[in-house]
Structures are given as structure tokens and as C-alpha cells.
Write an enzyme that holds these catalytic residues in place. Structure first.
Site, PDB file in Angstrom:
ATOM      1  N   HIS A   1       0.979   5.729   0.526  1.00 26.13           N
ATOM      2  CA  HIS A   1       1.655   4.612  -0.138  1.00 26.13           C
ATOM      3  C   HIS A   1       2.961   5.034  -0.802  1.00 26.13           C
ATOM      4  CE1 HIS A   1       2.126   0.675  -1.645  1.00 26.13           C
ATOM      5  NE2 HIS A   1       0.898   0.415  -2.014  1.00 26.13           N
TER       6      HIS A   1
ATOM      7  N   ASP B   1      -1.150  -6.389  19.052  1.00 28.74           N
ATOM      8  CA  ASP B   1      -1.817  -6.452  20.357  1.00 28.74           C
ATOM      9  C   ASP B   1      -1.516  -5.165  21.121  1.00 28.74           C
ATOM     10  OD1 ASP B   1      -2.812  -6.970  22.868  1.00 28.74           O
ATOM     11  OD2 ASP B   1      -1.665  -8.811  23.179  1.00 28.74           O
TER      12      ASP B   1
END
Length: 469
Positions: A177, A395
Site C-alpha cells: 500500500h 477479464d
């Protein structure tokens, strides 16, 4: 014992292999860190992942893994900071006494970790558990569990785990992060999916922008932090046991909340997310049975990119987010209606502008600090992630994911993680973490229950037909 120990025991996850994935050779680079990045060093890695079902029967697991590894290598060429490691340099006075430290990323191409695991007793239905708490075994689908961002000195800044299930796969990522925020994470994940799907032929739809943004008046030299040892700021926070559950909100339900909130406060500027957040804040506060004069806040992870003037690119790769807070007393929050709370949130968001952001940066430069998870106010609610992130656009070439899930990182009583609903159209899912007593009360809270919708049926998720309008 995991923090959400109220869930069922974890089925066995067997680790079959692990390797390092590197990009093609690149010249070494040094990536300096901004105040937004440096403030993250004591927090956890981002842990998010996607569940896939109905994979083409012609596609073997070995083929999937080969495609993921090769496409990850290419993706890391574009997102090269993720291949490096953090470096600490000490600053000394004339007597060689340590007076501060510098952090930066050595983009040396050391690589990301890729793990192949199997949980053949777990089904897609087990992971979804639409009417139950989030199963605790999902934590084992993510690598680097418990790691904080400072660990990126010796640990990879990105680790990926593919877990084979009885009838699907789960791809979980642990992403440092201090390298980037949720926007950066999902930009990376979508880029990886695009490269896997197109075999790298098509140019990236959103190539990352790596030039680090610094406030006017400061150059891109390293920022000296007023610490002499990691013990000065590192914290490994362990929350008490809590329950974790996902609640679904249809586009219709959210539209009704938005209309009601705007009507109550005589405006049309309250957003769908602000209206839903107001319900969550009020309902969770009600479960805690706090005195009327107790202060409570709803904290939001506010994106800075579009609020700066001039704005940062949406593809800016790094951190550009601030926690902002709407604060009132418990009595004021619960004695007023939904519209009052939503308007308070709306004004808090509106006040977070270019001037406010620059003021906070100047204050940080004058007195640098690192966030501590233990500093979260236990009377408040924290809304993390965003329903705007394109999670279901990832995808890889075998269709849309059936669910997004997260690991154990950065979870505690009062943490709410927001996701887009699987069916789109403005629907949302909220992953809520509460101590057991509060969760039981939330499940029966009238205001909250009236907004929650039944989870999508398994057939809808697996076969792609939504019955929600």
C-alpha cells in the site's frame, strides 16, 4: 487465531509451488516516495482477489498458470515499481548521530512472487456463502498475510496466489500500500487481465503514469522522516475477534435511498454512495448503544486525483487518497433523519478540495507522521475501497469473475469495504466487520434491513443473467 474467528474452521490449503516472476531486463531506477506513500508504512498490504467459475474445459490449470505468469512478467514491465524493494538510508549529523531516515524504492527488477495452491475441498458455493459470514478460509487465499508495508524492504512488493478450488479458481493479490492505493491496484489488475486476454498485442487501455506528484515548492528529492529506528513507527495491530459479512444493495434500493435523502434535506446533490453510507453509519452506531453525547465519525477514503487543480491523471500510479471524516454526536446522528446524515457526509466530501489537500500536505511536511491502525476511533465507521473500481472488468480470457473478496488486511470493528455489485447498474456490495454483538443487532436493525436486498442467486452468478432491474 484469525481476527474473524467467528467463521468456520478453514479447510486445508496446500501450497504446490512458488516462484519469482520478473519483467524483461530494465535499467535500474530509483522511485522516490511522496507524503501520501510514506504515511502508509505501518499499515497492511492491500489484499483483494477475484473468484472465477465455469472455466473453459479445454483450458488446463497448467495453461492458466503459464498464461498468468507470462502476462504478469509483461505487466511488470509497465508497473516496474512493483518489482523492486524498499531501501532505507540514514541521515546523520556532524557527530554521525542518526537524525532521520529516507525511504525510496529500488526498482531493481527483483520481481514479484507467484504461488500455486490448491483447496480441492472448497467449492465456489463455499466461497460465496451468500447468507452466512465470510468464511475464514478465504484468508488463506492471500499471500503475505499480516505483512505491513515496511516489510517491503525484504518481502516482495507484490505477491500473487492462484488457488485451485473444486470447481473454480481464486486469484488473490497482496499489493504494497506504500507503492499505490486502490485506484493503482485495480489499474494494475485490469492491465494484467488485458495483457493475459490479448496476449499483449493491444496497447494498454490505461498505461500507468509514474511521475510522482509533489506539492509546489518541493522537488522530488527524498523526504527525511523524523525517525531513528523502525520501532518508532512500526505497529503490528491485532484486532479483537469480529464477524465479517457481505450485504447486497440493488440499484433500485440505492436509488430509493438517494431520493429519500435528497428529499429530506431539500437538495439533489447527495450521491448514491453518500445516502447508503449514511444508512450504514446510523445503523452501526445504533447497534453500539452509545451515550447521546459520545462523538462519532464516519471516515471516507477520498480520492485526491480529480480534486487537485490541475487534476492528476486517473492513471497516476501511487497513493493519492486521504481519510476524511464527518463528525457529530450519537444523539444528533440518530435523532435526525437519513437526509441529515447524508448531507453532513456530502458537505465533508465537498470541502475536500485542492486547497484542503494542499493544506494537509503542507502540515504533513512540517510534521511527518505514519498512520497507525490502532488509532482508529472505536466509536466510528471507516468506509474503504470504492464501488467505482472496475473489479468485474478484469477479464483474463475466461469470462467475468463471479465475486470479489478481500483478505484479513486492515480489518477491525467498524471497517466497511465497498464493492460494485456484480450485476452493475449502480448496485453495490458492502463487506462489514463488527464485533459479534453489534453484527447480530445490525442484522435485525429495521433501517438497515429495509435497504438490504437478497444476495444474487447462484444460478445468476454462474450463468450471467441478472434478475435485478
Amino acid at each position: 487465531m484469525p481476527a474473524n474467528a467467528m467463521s468456520s474452521p478453514a479447510p486445508a490449503v496446500h501450497y504446490l509451488s512458488r516462484c519469482t516472476v520478473k519483467p524483461p531486463p530494465l535499467p535500474p531506477k530509483r522511485c522516490h516516495l511522496t507524503p501520501w506513500d510514506l504515511a502508509m508504512f505501518s499499515l497492511h498490504y492491500i489484499q483483494k482477489g477475484l473468484l472465477f467459475a465455469n472455466l473453459p474445459p479445454s483450458l488446463s490449470t497448467d495453461q492458466i498458470i503459464d498464461r498468468l505468469k507470462s502476462s504478469l512478467s509483461t505487466t511488470l514491465l509497465h508497473f516496474y515499481p512493483l518489482t523492486g524493494r524498499f531501501v532505507t538510508e540514514e541521515a546523520h549529523d556532524e557527530n554521525q548521530k542518526v537524525i532521520g531516515i529516507f525511504w525510496w524504492i529500488d526498482c531493481n527488477g527483483e520481481g514479484a512472487e507467484f504461488i500455486h495452491a490448491i483447496a480441492d475441498k472448497v467449492t465456489v458455493s463455499d466461497v460465496l456463502s451468500p447468507s452466512d459470514d465470510v468464511p475464514s478460509f478465504i484468508q488463506s487465499f492471500f499471500p503475505l498475510d499480516g505483512a505491513i508495508n515496511h516489510d517491503g524492504h525484504t518481502q516482495p512488493l507484490l505477491a500473487v496466489q492462484l488457488t485451485e478450488l473444486a470447481d473454480g479458481i481464486f486469484i488473490g493479490c497482496s499489493f504494497n500500500h506504500a507503492v499505490g492505493d486502490g485506484t493503482s491496484y485495480w489499474n494494475f489488475f485490469n492491465a494484467w487481465a488485458q495483457i493475459a486476454r490479448t496476449k499483449g498485442v493491444a496497447p494498454l487501455s490505461r498505461p500507468p503514469v509514474h511521475d510522482r506528484w509533489f506539492i509546489d515548492g518541493y522537488d522530488t528529492a527524498p523526504i527525511k522522516l523524523p525517525f531513528t529506528h523502525p520501532h518508532d513507527f512500526i505497529e503490528r495491530f491485532s484486532p479483537p475477534p469480529f464477524r465479517e459479512k457481505i450485504f447486497h444493495f440493488s440499484a433500485r434500493s440505492i436509488a430509493q435511498l438517494k431520493a429519500r435523502a435528497n428529499q429530506e434535506c431539500g437538495t439533489n446533490s447527495v450521491s448514491s454512495f453518500q445516502a447508503l453510507t449514511a444508512v450504514v453509519w446510523r445503523s452501526i452506531t445504533r447497534t453500539r448503544n452509545l451515550p447521546a453525547d459520545q462523538k462519532t465519525s464516519c471516515r471516507l477514503a477520498a480520492e485526491n486525483r480529480s480534486r487537485l487543480n490541475p487534476p492528476l491523471s486517473p492513471a497516476y500510479f501511487g497513493n493519492s487518497v486521504y481519510p476524511i471524516a464527518a463528525t457529530t454526536t450519537v444523539g444528533e446522528l440518530l435523532n435526525h433523519g437519513l437526509g441529515w446524515a447524508a448531507w453532513l457526509l456530502n458537505r465533508t466530501v465537498a470541502d475536500h478540495n485542492d486547497s484542503t489537500i494542499r493544506g494537509r500536505l503542507m502540515a504533513w511536511m512540517a510534521r511527518p507522521m505514519v498512520y497507525r491502525q490502532s488509532g482508529f476511533d472505536r466509536f466510528s465507521v471507516l468506509m474503504g475501497s470504492s464501488p467505482r473500481f472496475d473489479m468485474y472488468g478484469c477479464d483474463f480470457g475466461w469470462g467475468k469473475a463471479v465475486a470479489a473478496r478481500s483478505g484479513s488486511a486492515s480489518k477491525f470493528d467498524g471497517k466497511v469495504t465497498s464493492y460494485p455489485g456484480w450485476e452493475g447498474g449502480g448496485s453495490m456490495d458492502l463487506e462489514i466487520c463488527l464485533v459479534p454483538k453489534s453484527m447480530s443487532m445490525l442484522e435485525t436493525d429495521d433501517e438497515f434491513r429495509s435497504a438490504v436486498c437478497p444476495p444474487l442467486e447462484m444460478e445468476v452468478l454462474l450463468h450471467g443473467t441478472s434478475w435485478y432491474s
